[in-house]
Design a protein around this motif. Structure first.
Motif, short mmCIF file in Angstrom:
data_model
loop_
_atom_site.label_atom_id
_atom_site.label_comp_id
_atom_site.label_asym_id
_atom_site.label_seq_id
_atom_site.Cartn_x
_atom_site.Cartn_y
_atom_site.Cartn_z
N ASP A 65 -44.84 41.38 -14.24
CA ASP A 65 -45.91 41.42 -15.24
C ASP A 65 -46.29 40.06 -15.82
OD1 ASP A 65 -46.48 44.02 -15.01
OD2 ASP A 65 -45.20 44.68 -16.65
N PRO A 82 -39.69 47.45 -28.53
CA PRO A 82 -38.94 47.48 -27.27
C PRO A 82 -38.67 46.05 -26.81
CG PRO A 82 -41.27 47.96 -26.85
CD PRO A 82 -41.12 47.80 -28.34
N THR A 83 -37.40 45.70 -26.67
CA THR A 83 -37.05 44.29 -26.61
C THR A 83 -36.42 43.86 -25.29
OG1 THR A 83 -36.80 44.18 -29.01
CG2 THR A 83 -35.61 42.54 -27.74
N GLY A 84 -36.84 42.69 -24.82
CA GLY A 84 -36.25 42.09 -23.63
C GLY A 84 -35.76 40.70 -23.98
N ASN A 85 -36.68 39.76 -24.00
CA ASN A 85 -36.33 38.37 -24.28
C ASN A 85 -36.32 38.05 -25.78
OD1 ASN A 85 -35.40 36.11 -23.06
ND2 ASN A 85 -37.39 35.35 -22.40
N PHE A 86 -36.58 39.05 -26.62
CA PHE A 86 -36.50 38.95 -28.08
C PHE A 86 -37.66 38.18 -28.71
CE2 PHE A 86 -34.32 38.48 -32.23
CZ PHE A 86 -33.75 39.74 -32.33
N GLY A 87 -38.72 37.88 -27.94
CA GLY A 87 -39.83 37.13 -28.52
C GLY A 87 -40.68 37.98 -29.45
N ASN A 88 -40.96 39.21 -29.02
CA ASN A 88 -41.85 40.07 -29.78
C ASN A 88 -41.25 40.43 -31.14
OD1 ASN A 88 -44.10 41.64 -30.25
ND2 ASN A 88 -43.67 43.14 -28.65
N HIS A 100 -41.68 51.55 -21.61
CA HIS A 100 -41.13 50.63 -22.61
C HIS A 100 -41.37 51.16 -24.03
CE1 HIS A 100 -41.95 48.49 -18.91
NE2 HIS A 100 -41.01 47.63 -19.24
N PHE A 158 -48.67 43.79 -23.28
CA PHE A 158 -48.76 43.01 -24.53
C PHE A 158 -48.71 41.50 -24.30
CE2 PHE A 158 -45.11 40.83 -26.44
CZ PHE A 158 -44.12 41.06 -25.50
N LYS A 159 -48.22 41.05 -23.14
CA LYS A 159 -48.13 39.60 -22.93
C LYS A 159 -49.51 38.94 -22.95
CE LYS A 159 -43.54 39.56 -21.05
NZ LYS A 159 -43.26 41.02 -21.16
N SER A 178 -39.43 45.43 -17.68
CA SER A 178 -39.68 44.23 -18.46
C SER A 178 -38.62 44.02 -19.54
CB SER A 178 -41.07 44.27 -19.10
OG SER A 178 -42.05 44.39 -18.09
N MET A 179 -37.74 45.01 -19.69
CA MET A 179 -36.64 44.86 -20.65
C MET A 179 -35.30 44.75 -19.93
SD MET A 179 -38.13 47.89 -22.95
CE MET A 179 -36.83 48.02 -24.17
N THR A 239 -46.13 48.44 -25.90
CA THR A 239 -46.26 47.18 -25.18
C THR A 239 -46.98 47.25 -23.84
OG1 THR A 239 -44.00 47.48 -24.43
CG2 THR A 239 -44.32 46.00 -26.28
N ALA A 240 -47.21 48.45 -23.31
CA ALA A 240 -47.92 48.51 -22.03
C ALA A 240 -48.72 49.79 -21.91
CB ALA A 240 -46.95 48.39 -20.85
C1 LIG Z 1 -42.14 41.54 -21.86
C2 LIG Z 1 -42.18 42.97 -22.23
C3 LIG Z 1 -41.31 43.51 -23.20
C4 LIG Z 1 -40.22 42.68 -23.87
O1 LIG Z 1 -40.74 41.76 -24.80
P1 LIG Z 1 -39.87 40.52 -25.30
O2 LIG Z 1 -40.76 39.69 -26.15
O3 LIG Z 1 -39.41 39.80 -24.07
O4 LIG Z 1 -38.72 41.08 -26.07
C5 LIG Z 1 -41.44 44.86 -23.53
N1 LIG Z 1 -42.37 45.64 -22.94
C6 LIG Z 1 -43.21 45.16 -21.99
C7 LIG Z 1 -44.20 46.08 -21.36
C8 LIG Z 1 -43.16 43.81 -21.61
O5 LIG Z 1 -43.99 43.36 -20.67
#
Ligand SMILES: *Cc1c(COP(=O)(O)O)cnc(C)c1O
Length: 494
Positions: free
Chosen positions: A147, A267-273, A399, A113-114, A322-323, A425-426
């Motif tokens: 990624d 699905p959250t990592g850095n909370f941007g999405n 994810h 998704f990036k 990525s999370m 997201t992927a």
């Molecule tokens: C970066 C990423 C996330 C997390 O997204 P954030 O915006 O950082 O919360 C989730 N899934 C995948 C596959 C990613 O590459």
């Protein structure tokens, strides 16, 4: 529309244009840039978008945030960013499965998704350099655990007025990720592997950003350093678009009526999405609750449950790498939206000094009406991939599986049957070893081999960008110790 910092109330950081915020990335006082208010869309404006294509929805939404860009500039950038060359099957896919609407955000050049933000951001950045009369060339430095580096390289390759240098930990990314980066094409790119782990690489890159002497020497050569990570508002803004587009697609395809509420699961990592989805709601898109899905690095689950953010815990490597994150930078923007600058500044100071902060009762209550947190560990993730494939014939990545599992937990716990829009997201091929194991029950830890095994087993095609990387030539074999990265950058920026 002006942009202000989430921290302090220092007027120096207080009022900049969107072009300036995009060029600089982070505010001088360490805070994150936010628009001074969130533009509202009327019902008529939103219903007019139901039948627009993706680039037009993008221009409608972004022109309300980036008011020093014209509608035509944004539309032209969106048309080329989301062109069939980059997204042969269209910018987003939509799949209704098990009562959940999966918004597939991985049809771009790196299958994750990036791409949605990183295909557009460089074009906005090139314009920002012109709009701010910057005569130096920007050099984007990226430290990556896999990624983001590839997505940034694909987005920034051949961008006018910009170069990009990506660093990854030697031996610390999958074989396929390494190949993706080492074979990167483009006339303005460089890739270096760093002897050390991801933290070593990232720590050194962060040091370089604030190394006054080194930056001065680059400036004399006509360069300045910039970053492409998700603290830059130009990464967030394009993500608001697909959440809105996802809702409008559900209306267009007749699963809901315009105005019906839809919950969002990310699905959250850095909370941007997930933050971008919340901004879409503030604009007027009728979203209900936000289900924040985490893996076993469940700092956010705890935060939404008890109001305490505490990163003092063990960092775990999971099947959804990525999370794997303990400090979700963009949470700062949510805190700012629901509280104020003074409280946000204090909490970020406490986080820096003690690794922990506690939200006050008012903030907790406000967050609780909008957000909830769930998590799924690796065995739940594998089980979810396996069930979706067996029961629905739908292949999802690790994810997305975390999110699907959390959505199921949410429904079970609350009984809330509001439709759910879930960010997928992927591509499953991006994490083929784990996905292959989940569907077939057989281990294969070779990420290259597991791609063809997964394709043979499921009868699904390998996405073109992943298939083609196996045929490309290696262009970059630069390898350095962390202390040597400045030299590598200087060699690149002649
Ligand atoms: C970066 C990423 C996330 C997390 O997204 P954030 O915006 O950082 O919360 C989730 N899934 C995948 C596959 C990613 O590459």
């Amino acid at each position: 529309m002006n942009y202000i910092s989430t921290r302090d109330s220092d007027p120096v950081c207080g009022n900049v244009t969107s072009a300036y915020a995009i060029k600089n990335g982070i505010a001088e006082n360490g805070g994150l840039y936010m628009p001074s208010s969130i533009p509202r869309l009327s019902d008529a404006e939103m219903t007019a978008m139901i039948n627009m294509d993706y680039p037009h929805v993008c221009a409608e939404i972004l022109s309300r945030f980036l008011t020093d860009y014209t509608y035509d500039e944004i539309l032209s950038d969106a048309l080329s960013a989301y062109s069939p060359a980059a997204f042969p099957d269209g910018p987003v896919g939509m799949k209704n499965c098990n009562g959940i609407d999966f918004l597939e955000l991985w049809h771009g050049p790196t299958c994750a998704f990036k791409d949605m933000a990183l295909q557009l951001m460089p074009k906005l950045m090139t314009r920002a350099l012109k709009k701010t009369q910057e005569d130096r060339t920007a050099c984007i430095l990226v430290a990556t655990s896999g990624d983001t580096g590839k997505a940034a390289l694909e987005g920034f390759k051949n961008a006018e007025g910009i170069k990009i240098h990506v660093f990854f930990p030697e031996g610390g990314v999958s074989r396929i990720q390494e190949l993706q980066m080492r074979t990167q094409d483009g006339n303005n790119v460089k890739v270096t592997s760093v002897n050390g782990n991801f933290d070593d690489a990232q720590t050194e890159v962060k040091r370089i950003f604030v190394d006054r002497e080194f930056c001065d020497s680059l400036s004399k050569k006509g360069y300045f350093l910039s970053s492409a990570n998700s603290i830059n508002f130009a990464r967030l803004a394009p993500q608001i678009v697909y959440h809105a587009y996802g809702y409008l697609t559900m209306v267009r395809e007749g699963r809901i009526k315009f105005g019906d509420r839809v919950n969002v699961c990310v699905p959250t990592g850095n909370f941007g999405n997930i933050l971008s989805a919340y901004i879409a709601k503030l604009m007027g898109i009728p979203f209900g609750r936000f289900i924040c899905a985490s893996n076993e690095n469940n700092v956010l689950t705890d935060f939404f449950n008890d109001g305490i953010y505490d990163k003092n815990r063990r960092f775990l490597l999971t099947l959804s790498p990525s999370m794997d994150i303990l400090v979700s930078s963009n949470l700062e923007r949510l805190l700012w939206l629901v509280s104020d600058t003074a409280r946000t500044t204090l909490w970020m100071k406490q986080l820096r000094e003690t690794g922990r902060y506690a939200a006050d009762e008012e903030t907790k209550r406000k967050l609780g009406t909008e957000f909830c947190g769930y998590y799924a560990d690796d065995s739940m993730t594998i089980d979810t991939i396996s069930r979706y494939y067996r029961d629905h014939g739908y292949l999802i990545d690790t994810h997305t599986a975390v999110a699907a599992n959390c959505a199921e937990q949410y429904i079970k716990k609350t009984g809330d049957r509001t439709p759910i829009l879930l960010a997928s997201t992927a591509s499953p091929y991006k994490f083929s070893s784990a996905v292959y194991k989940a569907v077939s029950g057989t281990e294969c830890n070779d990420s290259v081999r597991s791609i063809s095994l997964l394709s043979d087993y499921t009868g699904t095609p390998v996405p073109a960008p992943i298939a083609s990387v196996l045929r490309k030539e290696i262009r970059f074999s630069d390898n350095r110790d962390p202390g040597d990265l400045r030299k590598s950058i200087s060699d690149f920026l002649v």
